[in-house]
Design an enzyme around this catalytic site. Structure first.
Site, PDB file in Angstrom:
ATOM      1  N   ARG A  51     -11.366  32.618  14.370  1.00 12.66           N
ATOM      2  CA  ARG A  51     -12.813  32.906  14.366  1.00 12.66           C
ATOM      3  C   ARG A  51     -13.134  34.216  15.074  1.00 12.66           C
ATOM      4  O   ARG A  51     -14.134  34.847  14.791  1.00 12.66           O
ATOM      5  CB  ARG A  51     -13.568  31.765  15.046  1.00 12.66           C
ATOM      6  CG  ARG A  51     -13.601  30.492  14.220  1.00 12.66           C
ATOM      7  CD  ARG A  51     -14.129  29.345  15.015  1.00 12.66           C
ATOM      8  NE  ARG A  51     -13.338  29.141  16.222  1.00 12.66           N
ATOM      9  CZ  ARG A  51     -13.544  28.196  17.108  1.00 12.66           C
ATOM     10  NH1 ARG A  51     -14.530  27.352  16.940  1.00 12.66           N
ATOM     11  NH2 ARG A  51     -12.764  28.075  18.161  1.00 12.66           N
ATOM     12  N   LYS A 147       3.014  20.208  14.351  1.00 12.21           N
ATOM     13  CA  LYS A 147       2.786  18.903  14.962  1.00 12.21           C
ATOM     14  C   LYS A 147       1.537  18.994  15.847  1.00 12.21           C
ATOM     15  O   LYS A 147       1.207  20.108  16.268  1.00 12.21           O
ATOM     16  CB  LYS A 147       4.003  18.482  15.771  1.00 12.21           C
ATOM     17  CG  LYS A 147       4.122  19.234  17.101  1.00 12.21           C
ATOM     18  CD  LYS A 147       4.954  18.507  18.116  1.00 12.21           C
ATOM     19  CE  LYS A 147       4.651  19.015  19.489  1.00 12.21           C
ATOM     20  NZ  LYS A 147       5.469  18.556  20.551  1.00 12.21           N
ATOM     21  N   HIS A 177      10.415  22.203  15.338  1.00 11.91           N
ATOM     22  CA  HIS A 177      11.253  23.362  15.643  1.00 11.91           C
ATOM     23  C   HIS A 177      12.597  22.962  16.251  1.00 11.91           C
ATOM     24  O   HIS A 177      13.529  23.749  16.247  1.00 11.91           O
ATOM     25  CB  HIS A 177      10.517  24.377  16.515  1.00 11.91           C
ATOM     26  CG  HIS A 177      10.231  23.913  17.897  1.00 11.91           C
ATOM     27  ND1 HIS A 177       9.150  23.146  18.206  1.00 11.91           N
ATOM     28  CD2 HIS A 177      10.900  24.105  19.051  1.00 11.91           C
ATOM     29  CE1 HIS A 177       9.164  22.891  19.488  1.00 11.91           C
ATOM     30  NE2 HIS A 177      10.208  23.450  20.036  1.00 11.91           N
ATOM     31  N   LYS A 181      16.980  24.587  15.774  1.00 15.27           N
ATOM     32  CA  LYS A 181      17.825  25.077  16.876  1.00 15.27           C
ATOM     33  C   LYS A 181      19.280  25.140  16.424  1.00 15.27           C
ATOM     34  O   LYS A 181      19.760  24.278  15.699  1.00 15.27           O
ATOM     35  CB  LYS A 181      17.683  24.165  18.103  1.00 15.27           C
ATOM     36  CG  LYS A 181      16.338  24.379  18.791  1.00 15.27           C
ATOM     37  CD  LYS A 181      16.264  23.604  20.074  1.00 15.27           C
ATOM     38  CE  LYS A 181      14.936  23.851  20.775  1.00 15.27           C
ATOM     39  NZ  LYS A 181      14.857  25.157  21.410  1.00 15.27           N
ATOM     40  N   GLU A 215      11.477  18.773  30.977  1.00 17.62           N
ATOM     41  CA  GLU A 215      10.748  20.015  31.258  1.00 17.62           C
ATOM     42  C   GLU A 215      10.416  20.066  32.741  1.00 17.62           C
ATOM     43  O   GLU A 215      10.177  19.017  33.354  1.00 17.62           O
ATOM     44  CB  GLU A 215       9.435  20.034  30.476  1.00 17.62           C
ATOM     45  CG  GLU A 215       9.599  20.022  28.982  1.00 17.62           C
ATOM     46  CD  GLU A 215       8.249  19.908  28.291  1.00 17.62           C
ATOM     47  OE1 GLU A 215       7.603  20.933  28.085  1.00 17.62           O
ATOM     48  OE2 GLU A 215       7.837  18.777  28.002  1.00 17.62           O
ATOM     49  N   HIS A 239      10.297  15.056  17.816  1.00 13.25           N
ATOM     50  CA  HIS A 239      11.533  15.781  18.144  1.00 13.25           C
ATOM     51  C   HIS A 239      12.710  14.843  18.437  1.00 13.25           C
ATOM     52  O   HIS A 239      13.807  15.026  17.931  1.00 13.25           O
ATOM     53  CB  HIS A 239      11.333  16.666  19.379  1.00 13.25           C
ATOM     54  CG  HIS A 239      10.188  17.609  19.265  1.00 13.25           C
ATOM     55  ND1 HIS A 239       9.998  18.415  18.166  1.00 13.25           N
ATOM     56  CD2 HIS A 239       9.173  17.908  20.112  1.00 13.25           C
ATOM     57  CE1 HIS A 239       8.915  19.149  18.342  1.00 13.25           C
ATOM     58  NE2 HIS A 239       8.392  18.859  19.513  1.00 13.25           N
ATOM     59  N   LYS A 344       7.702  15.555  31.789  1.00  9.24           N
ATOM     60  CA  LYS A 344       7.228  16.817  32.368  1.00  9.24           C
ATOM     61  C   LYS A 344       7.474  16.794  33.861  1.00  9.24           C
ATOM     62  O   LYS A 344       7.554  15.731  34.468  1.00  9.24           O
ATOM     63  CB  LYS A 344       5.745  16.994  32.077  1.00  9.24           C
ATOM     64  CG  LYS A 344       5.486  17.138  30.595  1.00  9.24           C
ATOM     65  CD  LYS A 344       4.181  17.815  30.309  1.00  9.24           C
ATOM     66  CE  LYS A 344       4.052  18.134  28.834  1.00  9.24           C
ATOM     67  NZ  LYS A 344       4.858  19.276  28.402  1.00  9.24           N
TER      68      LYS A 344
HETATM   69  P1  NAP Z   1      -4.501  27.412  20.665  1.00  8.00           P
HETATM   70  O1  NAP Z   1      -3.890  28.380  21.597  1.00  8.00           O
HETATM   71  O2  NAP Z   1      -5.671  26.601  21.114  1.00  8.00           O
HETATM   72  O3  NAP Z   1      -4.936  28.247  19.362  1.00  8.00           O
HETATM   73  C1  NAP Z   1      -5.748  27.724  18.351  1.00  8.00           C
HETATM   74  C2  NAP Z   1      -6.002  28.823  17.322  1.00  8.00           C
HETATM   75  O4  NAP Z   1      -6.855  28.303  16.310  1.00  8.00           O
HETATM   76  C3  NAP Z   1      -6.714  30.048  17.887  1.00  8.00           C
HETATM   77  O5  NAP Z   1      -6.242  31.198  17.218  1.00  8.00           O
HETATM   78  C4  NAP Z   1      -8.175  29.797  17.526  1.00  8.00           C
HETATM   79  O6  NAP Z   1      -8.866  31.023  17.507  1.00  8.00           O
HETATM   80  C5  NAP Z   1      -8.000  29.163  16.143  1.00  8.00           C
HETATM   81  N1  NAP Z   1      -9.122  28.326  15.736  1.00  8.00           N
HETATM   82  C6  NAP Z   1      -9.720  27.356  16.463  1.00  8.00           C
HETATM   83  N2  NAP Z   1     -10.753  26.824  15.764  1.00  8.00           N
HETATM   84  C7  NAP Z   1     -10.778  27.474  14.581  1.00  8.00           C
HETATM   85  C8  NAP Z   1     -11.618  27.363  13.438  1.00  8.00           C
HETATM   86  N3  NAP Z   1     -12.631  26.492  13.371  1.00  8.00           N
HETATM   87  N4  NAP Z   1     -11.367  28.177  12.395  1.00  8.00           N
HETATM   88  C9  NAP Z   1     -10.359  29.085  12.438  1.00  8.00           C
HETATM   89  N5  NAP Z   1      -9.539  29.220  13.490  1.00  8.00           N
HETATM   90  C10 NAP Z   1      -9.750  28.424  14.548  1.00  8.00           C
HETATM   91  O7  NAP Z   1      -3.450  26.371  20.115  1.00  8.00           O
HETATM   92  P2  NAP Z   1      -1.852  26.548  20.018  1.00  8.00           P
HETATM   93  O8  NAP Z   1      -1.259  26.162  21.328  1.00  8.00           O
HETATM   94  O9  NAP Z   1      -1.519  27.860  19.446  1.00  8.00           O
HETATM   95  O10 NAP Z   1      -1.458  25.385  19.010  1.00  8.00           O
HETATM   96  C11 NAP Z   1      -1.732  25.438  17.630  1.00  8.00           C
HETATM   97  C12 NAP Z   1      -1.163  24.184  16.958  1.00  8.00           C
HETATM   98  O11 NAP Z   1       0.240  24.169  17.138  1.00  8.00           O
HETATM   99  C13 NAP Z   1      -1.681  22.870  17.566  1.00  8.00           C
HETATM  100  O12 NAP Z   1      -1.729  21.905  16.545  1.00  8.00           O
HETATM  101  C14 NAP Z   1      -0.580  22.498  18.565  1.00  8.00           C
HETATM  102  O13 NAP Z   1      -0.536  21.113  18.793  1.00  8.00           O
HETATM  103  C15 NAP Z   1       0.641  22.981  17.810  1.00  8.00           C
HETATM  104  N6  NAP Z   1       1.772  23.292  18.684  1.00  8.00           N
HETATM  105  C16 NAP Z   1       1.657  24.237  19.658  1.00  8.00           C
HETATM  106  C17 NAP Z   1       2.754  24.540  20.445  1.00  8.00           C
HETATM  107  C18 NAP Z   1       2.679  25.598  21.507  1.00  8.00           C
HETATM  108  O14 NAP Z   1       3.728  25.877  22.113  1.00  8.00           O
HETATM  109  N7  NAP Z   1       1.545  26.206  21.747  1.00  8.00           N
HETATM  110  C19 NAP Z   1       3.967  23.865  20.255  1.00  8.00           C
HETATM  111  C20 NAP Z   1       4.051  22.921  19.242  1.00  8.00           C
HETATM  112  C21 NAP Z   1       2.947  22.652  18.468  1.00  8.00           C
HETATM  113  P3  NAP Z   1     -10.497  31.115  17.589  1.00  8.00           P
HETATM  114  O15 NAP Z   1     -10.910  30.254  18.724  1.00  8.00           O
HETATM  115  O16 NAP Z   1     -10.789  32.573  17.752  1.00  8.00           O
HETATM  116  O17 NAP Z   1     -10.975  30.601  16.295  1.00  8.00           O
END
Ligand code: NAP
Length: 495
Positions: A51, A147, A177, A181, A215, A239, A344
């Site tokens: 966004r 996930k 992921h 590995k 972790e 996982h 954790k």
């Molecule tokens: P995050 O940091 O909260 O990022 C969310 C992203 O989605 C941001 O770019 C946000 O940008 C965008 N977004 C939110 N609402 C939106 C909307 N209505 N329309 C379009 N874009 C939108 O989350 P994340 O940690 O990257 O995780 C993303 C997904 O991957 C989640 O499902 C999480 O469970 C999964 N995951 C993450 C990790 C990790 O290491 N981070 C590991 C495994 C799985 P804006 O707010 O600018 O829209």
């Protein structure tokens, strides 16, 4: 000499959530590394979507800042990579911005299209429906789901049904992921590329298996998400069960995607149920309290939640630690326990699979030779990926026959002299290549929930709070008791 990696076909890879943590920390660096290795051809495009009101240049600046460390010695490569990078602002739930996005996609109709949904799962359906509305699901088009896929079986089914209304199962890549590995791939090579292990890979010779994913970090800024999930949903259902399947599956007829996934599915179906009748004996839940991690004092889970959330949380029943004893009810594994533990703020950051073989049936050695230890095959997933096979040998030199337990050690970095690619590097390119072997099929996700749901229900019914454990330890003492009751110990032979 290994052959250089082959470039993949030209593609458009769209990261929904392109400004988020996963995109910044994992996906963009993974793509950059593959680009530097020559696997991504000029002309391919990487499109960030979120966004935030950015244009291409604004996003490129963000990506440059993210990659500066990785690109230190190759600034010209970074410039070339950034030329591939684009950005389109839009809200997945609103109409504005989508026409412009669809126009951008229409510029390269012959490219493979990958839509990586790196957003909260509650946006998956909105995004897919709009992609369908613009016909972007047609042809060589794939969707990658991060996930968690659901919170339980019913919610996973809803997501899979809704995504499935737009993308066929063959176009849907559910990423785990851990499966990307190097060590996990190596499990396939070790088991099915050597004559040595497979004859011993059964209840006749294997005493038990341990899978640890530990972790040292707390929940950090994922607190609000984590408090609704907990360790079983966040780590075990996906996982750890996938790792268990890779250890326990029958030899597939080939490496074709469905041959491997069919065998994993059979393992999930053969897992013995854990429910209200036996959850108290077979599972332990814990929640971290204040303590120390890596030499620093750290707060407890509730304090971590309150650091992140506006409302003050006084109590939470969410587990940040799980240990459990699983069994697979089939001929190969009857009676072989699979001990799983994850948490954790534990004592070390380590992910390992330990396959412990049975002791020799009769010892010919006297007590002065020292104890005979079990052979163990240890597959380390992190921090430094590698495989160790622990063997008993004679201590060198005169002085009587004394036995020693030593590892045949194959650290991948030492053996091959290169840092192993991150799992996302392989998996992202597998999506472009159209190879779903290392991705979860819908029926696998469902089978995993079908096993996990009764455990969650048993915990909810018991009303018991998770057992407290001090940060920087190996979890609640009940987790030690879980395995020691069976005359075994957790393998903590980490260096
Ligand atoms: P995050 O940091 O909260 O990022 C969310 C992203 O989605 C941001 O770019 C946000 O940008 C965008 N977004 C939110 N609402 C939106 C909307 N209505 N329309 C379009 N874009 C939108 O989350 P994340 O940690 O990257 O995780 C993303 C997904 O991957 C989640 O499902 C999480 O469970 C999964 N995951 C993450 C990790 C990790 O290491 N981070 C590991 C495994 C799985 P804006 O707010 O600018 O829209």
């Amino acid at each position: 000499m290994t052959a250089p990696a082959q470039p993949v076909d030209l593609f458009d890879l769209v990261i929904f959530g392109g400004t988020g943590d996963l995109a910044v920390r994992k996906l963009l660096p993974a793509l950059f590394h593959r680009f530097v290795d020559g696997q991504i051809q000029d002309g391919s495009r990487i499109v960030g979507v979120a966004r935030e009101a950015l244009d291409d240049d604004g996003y490129r600046q963000q990506v440059r800042a993210t990659l500066n460390g990785a690109a230190q010695s190759k600034p010209d490569k970074l410039d070339a990579f950034l030329k591939m990078v684009h950005y389109r602002p839009l809200d997945a739930r609103k109409d504005e911005g989508w026409d412009d996005f669809a126009k951008l996609m229409g510029e390269c109709p012959s490219h493979v299209r990958v839509f990586y949904l790196s957003t909260s799962p509650d946006l998956f359906v909105d995004i897919c429906q709009r992609l369908g509305h613009y016909g972007l699901n047609k042809g060589e088009s794939r969707v990658v789901l991060e996930k968690p896929i659901g919170h339980d079986l019913a919610s996973a089914n809803r997501i899979n049904d809704d995504v499935g209304a737009v993308f066929a199962e063959s176009q849907t890549y559910r990423i785990d992921h851990y499966l990307g590995k190097e060590t996990v791939q190596n499990l396939l090579a070790l088991r099915f590329g050597n004559a040595l292990f497979e004859p011993l890979w059964n209840a006749g010779h294997i005493d038990h298996v341990q899978i640890t994913v530990a972790e040292t970090l707390g929940v950090g800024r994922r607190g609000p998400y984590y408090d609704h999930a907990g360790a079983l949903r966040d780590m075990v259902q996906n996982h750890m069960l996938q790792l268990l399947c890779m250890v326990a599956m029958e030899p597939p007829a080939s490496l074709s995607p469905d041959a491997v996934r069919d065998e994993k599915l059979k393992v999930l179906h053969a897992l013995k149920p854990i429910d209200e009748g036996n959850a108290a004996q077979l599972t332990v839940r814990g929640q971290y309290r204040a303590g120390a991690a890596e030499g620093q004092s750290v707060p407890g889970y509730i304090e971590d939640l309150n650091a992140d959330s506006k409302s003050k949380v006084e109590k939470s029943n969410t587990e940040t630690f799980v240990a459990l004893k699983a069994e697979i009810g089939n001929w190969r594994w009857a009676g072989v326990p699979f001990y799983l533990r994850t948490g954790k703020r534990l004592a070390e950051r380590v992910s390992e699979i330990v396959v412990a073989f049975k002791p020799v049936p009769h010892s010919i050695f006297t007590a002065s030779a020292g104890p005979l230890a079990q052979n163990r095959l240890v597959l380390r997933l992190q921090p430094d990926e590698g495989v160790k096979l622990w063997l008993t040998i004679k201590h060198p030199g005169p002085g009587g026959l004394r036995l020693r337990h030593v590892p045949l050690d194959m650290s991948f970095v030492e053996a091959f002299g290169v840092q192993q690619p991150d799992a996302y590097e392989r998996l992202l390119l597998d999506v472009v290549r159209g190879n779903p072997t290392l991705f979860m099929r819908r029926d696998e996700v469902e089978a995993a929930w079908r096993w996990a749901d009764p455990i969650l229900a048993a915990w909810a019914a018991s009303g018991e709070a998770p057992r407290p454990y001090t940060s920087g330890t190996w979890g609640p003492s009940a987790a030690v008791a879980l395995i020691e009751r069976d005359g075994r110990t957790w393998d903590e032979d980490y260096e």
